[in-house]
Design a protein around this motif. Sequence first.
Motif, PDB file in Angstrom:
ATOM      1  N   GLU A  54      37.305  33.639  42.544  1.00  0.00           N
ATOM      2  CA  GLU A  54      38.582  33.458  41.803  1.00  0.00           C
ATOM      3  C   GLU A  54      38.402  32.484  40.688  1.00  0.00           C
ATOM      4  O   GLU A  54      38.962  32.406  39.562  1.00  0.00           O
ATOM      5  CB  GLU A  54      39.871  33.348  42.630  1.00  0.00           C
ATOM      6  CG  GLU A  54      40.120  34.835  43.478  1.00  0.00           C
ATOM      7  CD  GLU A  54      40.945  35.793  42.723  1.00  0.00           C
ATOM      8  OE1 GLU A  54      41.241  35.137  41.395  1.00  0.00           O
ATOM      9  OE2 GLU A  54      41.287  36.821  43.002  1.00  0.00           O
ATOM     10  N   ASP A  76      39.499  36.862  36.109  1.00  0.00           N
ATOM     11  CA  ASP A  76      39.759  38.223  35.525  1.00  0.00           C
ATOM     12  C   ASP A  76      38.577  39.171  35.753  1.00  0.00           C
ATOM     13  O   ASP A  76      38.890  40.266  36.107  1.00  0.00           O
ATOM     14  CB  ASP A  76      39.631  37.853  33.962  1.00  0.00           C
ATOM     15  CG  ASP A  76      40.620  37.051  33.290  1.00  0.00           C
ATOM     16  OD1 ASP A  76      41.652  36.910  33.957  1.00  0.00           O
ATOM     17  OD2 ASP A  76      40.360  36.921  32.091  1.00  0.00           O
ATOM     18  N   LYS A  79      39.681  40.499  39.459  1.00  0.00           N
ATOM     19  CA  LYS A  79      40.690  41.242  39.169  1.00  0.00           C
ATOM     20  C   LYS A  79      40.252  42.899  38.534  1.00  0.00           C
ATOM     21  O   LYS A  79      40.567  43.857  38.995  1.00  0.00           O
ATOM     22  CB  LYS A  79      41.731  40.949  38.243  1.00  0.00           C
ATOM     23  CG  LYS A  79      42.825  41.699  38.282  1.00  0.00           C
ATOM     24  CD  LYS A  79      43.969  41.016  37.375  1.00  0.00           C
ATOM     25  CE  LYS A  79      45.302  41.802  37.149  1.00  0.00           C
ATOM     26  NZ  LYS A  79      46.487  41.456  36.279  1.00  0.00           N
ATOM     27  N   VAL A 136      40.716  45.991  40.869  1.00  0.00           N
ATOM     28  CA  VAL A 136      42.002  46.868  40.341  1.00  0.00           C
ATOM     29  C   VAL A 136      41.638  47.981  39.372  1.00  0.00           C
ATOM     30  O   VAL A 136      42.129  49.123  39.509  1.00  0.00           O
ATOM     31  CB  VAL A 136      42.954  45.883  39.432  1.00  0.00           C
ATOM     32  CG1 VAL A 136      44.027  46.639  38.933  1.00  0.00           C
ATOM     33  CG2 VAL A 136      43.379  45.017  40.667  1.00  0.00           C
TER      34      VAL A 136
END
Length: 321
Positions: A220, A225, A228, A232
């Motif tokens: 992280e 980004d 994620k 996601v």
Amino acid sequence: MERYKAINEVGEGTFGTVWRAINKQTGETVAIKKLKREYHTWEECINTREVKSLRRMTHPNIVKLKEVIKENNTLYFVFEYMECNLYQLMKDRARLFSEAEIRNWCFQVLKGLAYIHQQGYFHRDLKPENLLVSKDAIKIADFGLARENDSQPPFTEYVSTRWYRAPEVLLKSPTYSSAVDMWAMGAIMAELFTLRPLFPGSSEADEMYKICSVIGTPTESEWADGVKLASVIINYELPQMKGVHLSALVPTASEEAINLMTLLCSWDPSKRPTALEALQHPFFRSCFHKIPPSPRFKTKNCNLPKMAAGKQEHPPPPARI
């Protein structure tokens, strides 16, 4: 096209075929790219991405577009002729290139990239096949996928041959920047040292696995980004791997070369040097007098922490796809 005599086909790509030809009037050897799709109006022709970008670019390290010809709804680009591409130079080579040769080629390509980026474009398809060589000169070619920096997202997902594709593109980021060219440059530079691809993935998932196995899985804090995007956007679980120091995979490279490749192949696009910054890296110290001064540039701290160099067996270079 009657002014040209085709000699032989020298390449075929997604958008067209390339022929070596001779100008009957001048005797000059040229390369002619014949596009596959039909063009019914001249306006269509001049608005193609390749023409729009190349019309704005004149640089010694960018292949020169000499002429655009439309004939019977077929579009032809007439380029200066270069002897071969970088992949052809590497594929049958028995001996490694010297670091001086690699430095010279990378310096020229980065000068071309710096110019392209300053003109407001990024290439998006940088790979050995699109770097053309004649004698001591190397030039960037094939602007069929070039985009303007201010283009509106979402961008095309499929960009560049998989082995040179930046992680943000593999993870299907709706936006990306000229940093994708810098990632490709790092992968190409490593390949010049070893004559084998640095990230030879057989699929997009395998490409991510290969990248993680070399530079380690991003955390992280390293690239929020990207983590994620993986979870996601594409519901992809990044393989947890520590990676290795590049010196274990590129043993003939100097410490400065390793440092530059490590910076270029950073997970986070914002942490990769720009082309202009890369040109001023200590690896190119002997070339510094050839770089125009840039008042906006600040030298980056290039002292990266040392990592343990673990041993890694190298498989034979895989067949290209």
